[in-house]
Design a protein around this motif. Structure first.
Motif, PDB file in Angstrom:
ATOM      1  N   LEU A 198       0.974  -1.204  -0.141  1.00 29.00           N
ATOM      2  CA  LEU A 198      -0.090  -0.017   0.124  1.00 29.00           C
ATOM      3  C   LEU A 198       1.166   1.252   0.017  1.00 29.00           C
ATOM      4  CD1 LEU A 198      -2.413  -1.292   2.721  1.00 29.00           C
ATOM      5  CD2 LEU A 198      -2.706  -1.541   0.173  1.00 29.00           C
ATOM      6  N   ARG A 199       0.175   2.345  -0.061  1.00 27.70           N
ATOM      7  CA  ARG A 199       1.155   3.597  -0.327  1.00 27.70           C
ATOM      8  C   ARG A 199       0.529   4.745   0.495  1.00 27.70           C
ATOM      9  NH1 ARG A 199       1.559   8.489  -3.845  1.00 27.70           N
ATOM     10  NH2 ARG A 199      -0.577   8.294  -4.384  1.00 27.70           N
ATOM     11  N   ILE A 200       1.391   5.122   1.338  1.00 29.03           N
ATOM     12  CA  ILE A 200       0.958   6.527   1.978  1.00 29.03           C
ATOM     13  C   ILE A 200       1.504   7.596   1.087  1.00 29.03           C
ATOM     14  CG2 ILE A 200       1.516   7.870   4.252  1.00 29.03           C
ATOM     15  CD1 ILE A 200       1.974   5.319   5.501  1.00 29.03           C
ATOM     16  N   ALA A 201       0.240   8.225   0.634  1.00 28.04           N
ATOM     17  CA  ALA A 201       0.380   9.356  -0.559  1.00 28.04           C
ATOM     18  C   ALA A 201       0.656  10.715   0.508  1.00 28.04           C
ATOM     19  CB  ALA A 201      -1.113   9.379  -0.754  1.00 28.04           C
ATOM     20  N   ASP A 202       0.257  10.817   1.616  1.00 28.13           N
ATOM     21  CA  ASP A 202       0.372  12.234   2.182  1.00 28.13           C
ATOM     22  C   ASP A 202       0.386  11.894   3.805  1.00 28.13           C
ATOM     23  OD1 ASP A 202       1.270  14.747   2.498  1.00 28.13           O
ATOM     24  OD2 ASP A 202      -0.471  15.475   1.420  1.00 28.13           O
ATOM     25  N   GLU A 203       1.055  12.753   4.589  1.00 24.00           N
ATOM     26  CA  GLU A 203       1.107  12.629   6.059  1.00 24.00           C
ATOM     27  C   GLU A 203       1.126  14.274   6.539  1.00 24.00           C
ATOM     28  OE1 GLU A 203       4.230  10.585   8.159  1.00 24.00           O
ATOM     29  OE2 GLU A 203       4.596   9.162   6.243  1.00 24.00           O
ATOM     30  N   GLN A 225      -7.468  19.950   3.540  1.00 24.34           N
ATOM     31  CA  GLN A 225      -7.616  20.306   2.123  1.00 24.34           C
ATOM     32  C   GLN A 225      -6.666  19.998   1.325  1.00 24.34           C
ATOM     33  OE1 GLN A 225      -8.893  24.356   1.892  1.00 24.34           O
ATOM     34  NE2 GLN A 225      -9.231  24.376  -0.373  1.00 24.34           N
ATOM     35  N   ALA A 226      -5.430  20.216   1.801  1.00 27.71           N
ATOM     36  CA  ALA A 226      -4.249  20.402   0.985  1.00 27.71           C
ATOM     37  C   ALA A 226      -3.577  18.841   0.790  1.00 27.71           C
ATOM     38  CB  ALA A 226      -3.109  21.261   1.644  1.00 27.71           C
ATOM     39  N   LEU A 227      -4.022  17.860   1.500  1.00 30.73           N
ATOM     40  CA  LEU A 227      -3.693  16.499   1.368  1.00 30.73           C
ATOM     41  C   LEU A 227      -3.822  15.990  -0.030  1.00 30.73           C
ATOM     42  CD1 LEU A 227      -5.467  14.899   4.683  1.00 30.73           C
ATOM     43  CD2 LEU A 227      -2.933  15.165   4.184  1.00 30.73           C
ATOM     44  N   GLU A 228      -2.539  15.014  -0.536  1.00 28.39           N
ATOM     45  CA  GLU A 228      -2.885  14.552  -1.856  1.00 28.39           C
ATOM     46  C   GLU A 228      -3.947  13.699  -1.983  1.00 28.39           C
ATOM     47  OE1 GLU A 228       0.416  11.904  -4.472  1.00 28.39           O
ATOM     48  OE2 GLU A 228       1.298  13.388  -3.026  1.00 28.39           O
ATOM     49  N   ASP A 229      -4.316  13.385  -3.102  1.00 31.40           N
ATOM     50  CA  ASP A 229      -5.401  12.467  -3.116  1.00 31.40           C
ATOM     51  C   ASP A 229      -5.020  11.158  -2.539  1.00 31.40           C
ATOM     52  OD1 ASP A 229      -8.133  11.817  -4.253  1.00 31.40           O
ATOM     53  OD2 ASP A 229      -7.290  10.843  -5.928  1.00 31.40           O
ATOM     54  N   VAL A 234      -6.025   7.712   7.563  1.00 29.86           N
ATOM     55  CA  VAL A 234      -5.520   6.798   8.589  1.00 29.86           C
ATOM     56  C   VAL A 234      -5.335   7.684   9.752  1.00 29.86           C
ATOM     57  CG1 VAL A 234      -3.971   4.883   9.365  1.00 29.86           C
ATOM     58  CG2 VAL A 234      -5.087   4.918   6.828  1.00 29.86           C
ATOM     59  N   VAL A 235      -5.689   7.512  10.989  1.00 25.36           N
ATOM     60  CA  VAL A 235      -5.258   8.260  11.871  1.00 25.36           C
ATOM     61  C   VAL A 235      -4.444   7.620  12.986  1.00 25.36           C
ATOM     62  CG1 VAL A 235      -6.379   9.817  13.883  1.00 25.36           C
ATOM     63  CG2 VAL A 235      -7.414   9.525  11.589  1.00 25.36           C
ATOM     64  N   ALA A 236      -3.314   8.130  13.623  1.00 24.28           N
ATOM     65  CA  ALA A 236      -2.774   7.543  14.788  1.00 24.28           C
ATOM     66  C   ALA A 236      -2.719   8.612  15.963  1.00 24.28           C
ATOM     67  CB  ALA A 236      -1.091   7.296  14.419  1.00 24.28           C
ATOM     68  N   ASP A 237      -3.716   8.213  16.849  1.00 22.25           N
ATOM     69  CA  ASP A 237      -4.389   8.874  17.848  1.00 22.25           C
ATOM     70  C   ASP A 237      -4.862   8.010  18.907  1.00 22.25           C
ATOM     71  OD1 ASP A 237      -5.257  10.783  19.750  1.00 22.25           O
ATOM     72  OD2 ASP A 237      -7.349  11.040  18.774  1.00 22.25           O
ATOM     73  N   GLU A 238      -3.619   7.490  19.945  1.00 24.43           N
ATOM     74  CA  GLU A 238      -3.842   6.531  20.668  1.00 24.43           C
ATOM     75  C   GLU A 238      -4.596   6.924  22.080  1.00 24.43           C
ATOM     76  OE1 GLU A 238      -3.059   2.644  19.949  1.00 24.43           O
ATOM     77  OE2 GLU A 238      -4.085   3.972  18.257  1.00 24.43           O
ATOM     78  N   LEU A 239      -4.478   8.256  22.155  1.00 24.46           N
ATOM     79  CA  LEU A 239      -5.268   8.805  23.368  1.00 24.46           C
ATOM     80  C   LEU A 239      -6.734   8.998  23.186  1.00 24.46           C
ATOM     81  CD1 LEU A 239      -2.517  11.190  24.760  1.00 24.46           C
ATOM     82  CD2 LEU A 239      -2.748   9.005  25.328  1.00 24.46           C
ATOM     83  N   GLY A 240      -7.045   9.160  22.001  1.00 26.91           N
ATOM     84  CA  GLY A 240      -8.539   9.336  21.694  1.00 26.91           C
ATOM     85  C   GLY A 240      -8.532  10.778  21.969  1.00 26.91           C
ATOM     86  N   ASP A 241      -7.507  11.638  21.322  1.00 23.64           N
ATOM     87  CA  ASP A 241      -7.621  13.039  21.794  1.00 23.64           C
ATOM     88  C   ASP A 241      -8.385  13.731  20.449  1.00 23.64           C
ATOM     89  OD1 ASP A 241      -7.154  15.585  22.399  1.00 23.64           O
ATOM     90  OD2 ASP A 241      -5.161  15.493  21.727  1.00 23.64           O
ATOM     91  N   PHE A 242      -7.967  13.682  19.316  1.00 26.79           N
ATOM     92  CA  PHE A 242      -8.382  14.543  18.262  1.00 26.79           C
ATOM     93  C   PHE A 242      -9.258  13.959  17.014  1.00 26.79           C
ATOM     94  CE2 PHE A 242      -4.140  13.143  16.979  1.00 26.79           C
ATOM     95  CZ  PHE A 242      -4.372  12.875  15.602  1.00 26.79           C
TER      96      PHE A 242
END
Length: 391
Positions: A198-203, A225-229, A234-242
C-alpha cells in the motif's frame, strides 16, 4: 477364568484410583497483578474516561474462570494486587509481588516492564505484559521471561492493512498525533503499508490545541484540504484526543480508520460471536462496564496460566512457560480461532477485530492472507522479521 477377571478388575480399580489421586493433587497457584498507575495527559474530550480497574477487572474474571476448573482438579488459585501510584517507584511494588510469587500479570509502560524483567529475583519468573503494545518488546528488547497477551502495534496495523487491501483502498493519508504512543502506532502503520503493498500518499502532524468541540467544522476541512488524493484517512491518535473530530469533517468525503473510525482492537464490546457475548455478559456483571482491550489481555494472561496448570498439574513457572510456548498449548479466546504463543518472541497469536463503536466490521486475518504455519502469523512480527534472540 474368574480369578483372572477379578485380578484384572482389581488392577483397573487401582489404576483408576491412582489417576484420580494424581488429578486431584493439590496445586496452589498464586498470581500477582502488578500495575503502574499513570495520570493520562489531558485530551480534548472527557467522554471516555479510563476506568480505575482497567486490566485488574479482566484479571479478576480470569481468576474466576480458572477457579471454576480448578475446583474439580484440586487446583487453588489466588490473586493479589500490587499497585504503584503515579510518580511512585514501580519496582517497589514489583519486588513485593516477587516476594510472594513468580507468576506476574503486569500493566505497566515498556521501560517499567523491562526493569522488572531484568531484576535478579525475576530471573525465574513468568511475566505477562497486558498493556504495552510497543513492537520493540517483541523484537530487540524482548526478554525470555516476558510474554505478551496484548496485541502489538504491528499486529493492529497489519490487521488494518489487510482490511484496506481487501477494500482496495491502496492510497492512504496519515495524520499523526504528538504523543509517543501516536508515533509508535504511526511507525507500525508505515511498516504495514509497505508490507502489504500500500502507499502513504501524504502525511500531516496534528498540532492543534484549539477546542475542536467548537471548531472542528471549520478547522478540519482546512487542515485536510491540501492532502494529496487518497482513498482513506488513517489516524494515529492512541489517546483518543483529536481523531473523533476528523470523521465527517474532512475536505474530501473519505473513510477514516486507525485509532478512530474503523479501528483494529485487541477487544471491543461489539464482539459478540464465537461465545463472546457470554464473556461480555460475565465481565459486565463483575465490573459494571464493558470489557476493554487491556481487560481482555489480563483475562487472557490469567487463562493462559490456568490452561497450563490444568494440562501440566504444576504451578512451576518453568514448567508452565515450556508448555505455554509449546505446540500443544491452545487458548480459547472467544475470537473464532484457538490462540497460542509464538515461540520466537512470546507474543500471543490472536485474531484482531476491526470495529467501529456500534459493530464488528471484520476479523483479521482476512481470507486470502496465507502463511505456512498459521494465518495468525500474518499479523505482527513473523519469525524471520523478529530481532528477538532471547527465546
Amino acid at each position: 477364568m474368574i480369578r483372572a477377571l477379578s485380578l484384572s478388575a482389581v488392577l483397573m480399580f487401582v489404576a483408576a484410583v491412582t489417576i484420580a489421586s494424581t488429578a486431584l493433587a493439590q496445586v496452589e497457584v498464586r498470581i500477582a497483578f502488578v500495575e503502574q498507575q499513570i495520570d493520562p495527559p489531558p485530551t480534548l474530550s472527557n467522554l471516555d474516561p479510563l476506568p480505575d480497574d482497567l486490566g485488574r477487572a479482566g484479571a479478576e474474571l480470569g481468576l474466576e474462570d480458572n477457579a471454576t476448573t480448578g475446583r474439580f482438579l484440586g487446583h487453588n488459585y489466588a490473586l493479589t494486587v500490587h499497585s504503584a501510584g503515579s510518580g511512585e517507584d514501580f519496582l517497589v511494588a514489583a519486588r513485593q509481588a516477587l516476594s510472594e510469587t513468580t507468576l506476574l500479570v503486569v500493566k505497566a509502560p515498556a521501560e517499567a516492564l523491562l526493569a522488572l524483567a531484568d531484576l535478579p529475583e525475576a530471573a525465574d519468573a513468568l511475566i505477562f505484559n497486558t498493556s504495552e503494545q510497543a513492537t520493540r518488546l517483541r523484537a530487540a528488547d524482548c526478554r525470555a521471561n516476558l510474554l505478551h497477551s496484548i496485541t502489538s502495534y504491528a499486529m493492529r496495523a497489519d490487521a488494518l492493512a489487510q482490511f484496506m487491501s481487501k477494500k482496495r483502498w491502496t492510497d492512504w493519508a496519515l495524520i499523526e498525533g504528538v504523543h509517543p504512543d501516536d508515533a509508535a502506532f504511526a511507525e507500525a502503520l508505515r511498516a504495514s503499508a509497505g508490507k502489504f503493498g500500500l502507499r502513504i500518499a501524504d502525511e500531516k502532524a496534528w498540532v492543534f490545541d484549539a477546542d475542536m468541540r467548537r471548531n472542528a467544522a471549520q478547522e478540519v476541512p482546512l487542515f485536510t484540504q491540501a492532502l494529496e488524493d487518497y482513498d482513506v484517512l488513517v489516524v494515529a491518535d492512541e489517546l483518543g484526543d483529536f481523531g473523533r473530530y476528523l470523521l465527517y469533517n474532512t475536505w474530501e468525503p473519505r473513510p477514516v480508520a486507525g485509532s478512530e473510525g474503523v479501528a483494529p482492537r485487541a477487544w471491543s464490546g461489539v464482539v459478540e460471536q464465537w461465545g463472546a457475548a457470554q464473556l461480555q455478559s460475565r465481565f459486565a456483571d463483575l465490573a459494571g462496564r464493558r470489557m476493554l482491550s487491556k481487560d481482555y489481555a489480563a483475562w487472557a494472561a490469567l487463562r493462559s496460566i490456568g490452561e497450563a496448570v490444568t494440562r501440566t498439574g504444576s504451578a512451576d513457572p518453568a514448567v508452565l512457560r515450556a508448555y505455554i510456548l509449546s505446540d500443544a498449548f491452545e487458548l480459547a479466546g472467544f475470537k473464532g480461532r484457538p490462540m497460542s504463543y509464538r515461540g520466537w518472541n512470546g507474543q500471543l497469536r490472536q485474531p484482531v477485530p476491526l470495529v467501529h463503536p456500534r459493530a464488528l466490521v471484520a476479523l483479521a486475518p482476512l481470507e486470502g492472507f496465507l502463511h505456512q504455519r498459521s494465518e495468525l502469523d500474518t499479523l505482527g512480527l513473523d519469525e524471520p522479521e523478529s530481532a528477538c534472540r532471547a527465546f
